[in-house]
Design an enzyme around this catalytic site. Structure first.
Site, PDB file in Angstrom:
ATOM      1  CB  SER A  95      36.672  44.407  43.307  1.00 32.25           C
ATOM      2  OG  SER A  95      37.085  43.575  41.998  1.00 32.25           O
ATOM      3  CE  LYS A 130      38.822  47.151  43.592  1.00 28.95           C
ATOM      4  NZ  LYS A 130      39.392  48.197  42.637  1.00 28.95           N
ATOM      5  CG  HIS A 165      41.178  42.666  44.639  1.00 24.32           C
ATOM      6  ND1 HIS A 165      40.980  43.283  43.252  1.00 24.32           N
ATOM      7  CD2 HIS A 165      40.253  41.358  44.503  1.00 24.32           C
ATOM      8  CE1 HIS A 165      39.985  42.474  42.464  1.00 24.32           C
ATOM      9  NE2 HIS A 165      39.772  41.714  43.140  1.00 24.32           N
ATOM     10  CG  ASN A 166      42.723  46.333  41.854  1.00 23.82           C
ATOM     11  OD1 ASN A 166      41.871  45.877  42.379  1.00 23.82           O
ATOM     12  ND2 ASN A 166      42.440  47.697  41.215  1.00 23.82           N
ATOM     13  CD  GLU A 179      42.255  42.832  38.451  1.00 22.86           C
ATOM     14  OE1 GLU A 179      41.383  43.072  39.379  1.00 22.86           O
ATOM     15  OE2 GLU A 179      42.155  43.780  37.582  1.00 22.86           O
TER      16      GLU A 179
END
Ligand code: NBP
Length: 484
Positions: free
Chosen positions: A135, A189, A192-193, A196
């Site tokens: 990232s 990941k 995480h996105n 976000e």
């Protein structure tokens, strides 16, 4: 120094030299690792050497065979190509050229289920497959990304030191870790996105409230975000929001935010996160609402039709607020909603880890997100502390630091959501986060009625609060209750 391949002298190789791969390769070379580079279209490899060959020790290669031969065994081959069929194509071409024990590292944005499939596929050939989340966009790839590594311990032993050396560093610690086996890196990941998405939606709602209800101009809102960035909300995205809102469009002289079309996309990892959460049964309401808000923004025809029918006089919908107090309330609501969104995201990682048998240290995940990645924030240090104090934490919301923040902010949070409803400003992420919080803390939820209804129309049975067992009521008969 750049040179063409000869003997195997590169410590690592990277194929796929578009924006991300090119920058990652430069980062690796700049850290003193000899790197073999390759791209399907050779011109991109040559461009890299021509423009940046003096930044480190690159071994330029034109064919995949030459590329593989240039890397020391056991080989570490980073793949940074378009996720999906592109990755499968590269793997299919690579596998026959590799030797037992070699390590293929997919640094693209793969779906974790694809990573699990590829891991098994490569295991059959005696190869390690390591799904790795990277990232930080192109800037992060060049100057220090946050790296979430999956795969085996054995592969990490060989790969880890190189990746740790090129990752972002906080207090001398790398924002890179082996988060778990198999697809764990890409799963983390993905979440995480998703976080976000929620973070950006909450920021966007804050901006909309400050402008539409608070009456602030974009440049004034930029100053507000600038101030917020000096406190607990300090983060890359809050700082970036200040920068974007301060920017004036050179062509029109308008605030830049006013000349950008208000339709966002949601085709990537946000959608995967929601799909996975539905399968796992984890309520990630903040991320889901953020994803749906993007979908709604893209439905131009429906929006135009609704505007025609439902447009009201803006004066009629105006809510009078004390500007300064409202700014403070929005700040508190943003912080509380953000705590909820992160708590939900970490719940999902925990559930995913349980489902797939990955041993994921949640405190360590927060730690490697402190820099390098898009959601980097001061706040993440608090999450690490919470999981370090109590690794089996039921929910982040109840740890002392976050509980105090939410308790302090809850009145402001309610005021903001109520004011938004009165003023006709959509706040799906603020509203759903508040509802989630109220749902968790409620003594009794109306799920009791839902269970009763389900038993009535479908004999789905229910449990009682006063006795063990499973029961059914004869709704169409004499209303007697029997144990099922
Ligand atoms: P792209 O996603 O645009 O992919 C372009 C690269 O894939 C080129 O090197 C291209 O080779 C190669 N490629 C394709 Br397309 N099909 C191929 C095939 N069948 N065989 C071999 N190579 C193939 O590049 P990117 O934006 O640098 O992203 C790379 C990965 O990193 C993606 O998975 C992306 O999701 C992920 N990622 C991107 C970002 C970001 O900010 N952009 C952030 C984090 C992660 P060619 O030059 O010969 O066409």
């Amino acid at each position: 120094m750049s040179e063409q391949a000869g003997t195997a002298r590169a410590t690592i190789g990277l194929t796929g030299l578009a924006v991300m791969g090119r920058n990652l390769a430069r980062n690796i070379a700049r850290h003193g690792h000899t790197i073999a580079v390759h791209n399907r279209t050779t011109a991109k490899m040559q461009d890299l050497l021509d423009e940046h060959g003096d930044e480190g020790d690159f071994v330029g290669t034109e064919s995949l065979e030459e590329f593989v031969q240039a890397i020391e065994k056991p080989r570490v081959v980073l793949v940074m190509v378009k996720a999906g069929p592109g990755t499968d194509a590269v793997i299919d071409d690579l596998v026959p050229l590799l030797d037992e024990g070699d390590i293929v590292v997919d640094c693209g944005n793969a779906h974790y289920a694809d990573t699990m499939r590829r891991t098994e596929q490569l295991q059959e050939h005696g190869l390690h497959f390591v799904g790795t989340g990277v990232s930080g966009g192109e800037e992060g790839a060049l100057n220090g990304p946050s790296i979430m590594v999956g795969g085996t311990d054995q592969a990490y032993e060989r790969l880890g030191p190189i990746l740790e050396s090129i990752a972002a560093q906080v207090d001398g610690e790398p924002c890179c870790a082996h988060v778990g086996e198999g697809g764990a890196g890409h799963f983390v990941k993905m979440v995480h996105n998703g976080i976000e998405y929620a973070d950006m939606q909450l920021i966007a709602e804050s901006y909309d409230l400050l402008r539409s209800i608070g009456g602030l101009e974009p440049a004034e809102i930029a100053d507000v975000f600038g101030r917020w960035n000096e406190g607990e909300l300090e983060s890359f995205l809050i700082q970036m929001t200040a920068d974007v809102l301060r920017h004036t469009d050179s062509g029109t002289g308008q605030p830049f935010v006013d000349v950008v079309k208000d339709a966002a996309e949601q085709k990537g990892t946000g959608r995967w996160t929601v799909q996975s959460a539905l399968d796992l049964g984890v309520p990630i309401t903040g991320i889901a609402e953020a994803t749906f808000a993007r979908s709604l923004s893209g439905h131009g025809e429906q929006r135009a039709a609704a505007r025609k029918v439902f447009t009201t006089d803006p004066d009629e919908q105006r809510v009078d607020v004390d500007r300064e107090a409202f700014v403070d309330d929005v700040q508190a609501a943003l912080y509380a909603s953000k705590v909820v969104a992160y708590a939900q995201g970490f719940d999902q990682i925990k559930a995913g880890a349980e489902e797939h048998g990955w041993d994921i240290d949640l405190g360590q995940v927060a730690k490697i997100w402190r820099d390098g990645c898009i959601i980097r924030a001061r706040f993440l240090g608090r999450i690490t502390e919470a999981y370090t104090d109590e690794p089996d934490l039921t929910t982040l919301l109840t740890t002392a630091f976050f509980a105090d923040a939410v308790k302090e902010g809850v009145d402001a949070w309610r005021h903001v959501v109520a004011t938004a409803a009165q003023g006709g400003v959509p706040v799906p992420a603020f509203g759903s986060s508040l509802s989630y919080f109220d749902g968790l803390r409620r003594e009794r939820l109306p799920a009791s009625l839902i269970q009763a209804l389900r038993d009535n129309f479908g004999a789905h049975t229910y449990q009682r609060i006063d006795r063990e067992g499973t029961f059914h009521t004869a709704w169409a008969g004499d209303l007697s209750e029997s144990e099922a």
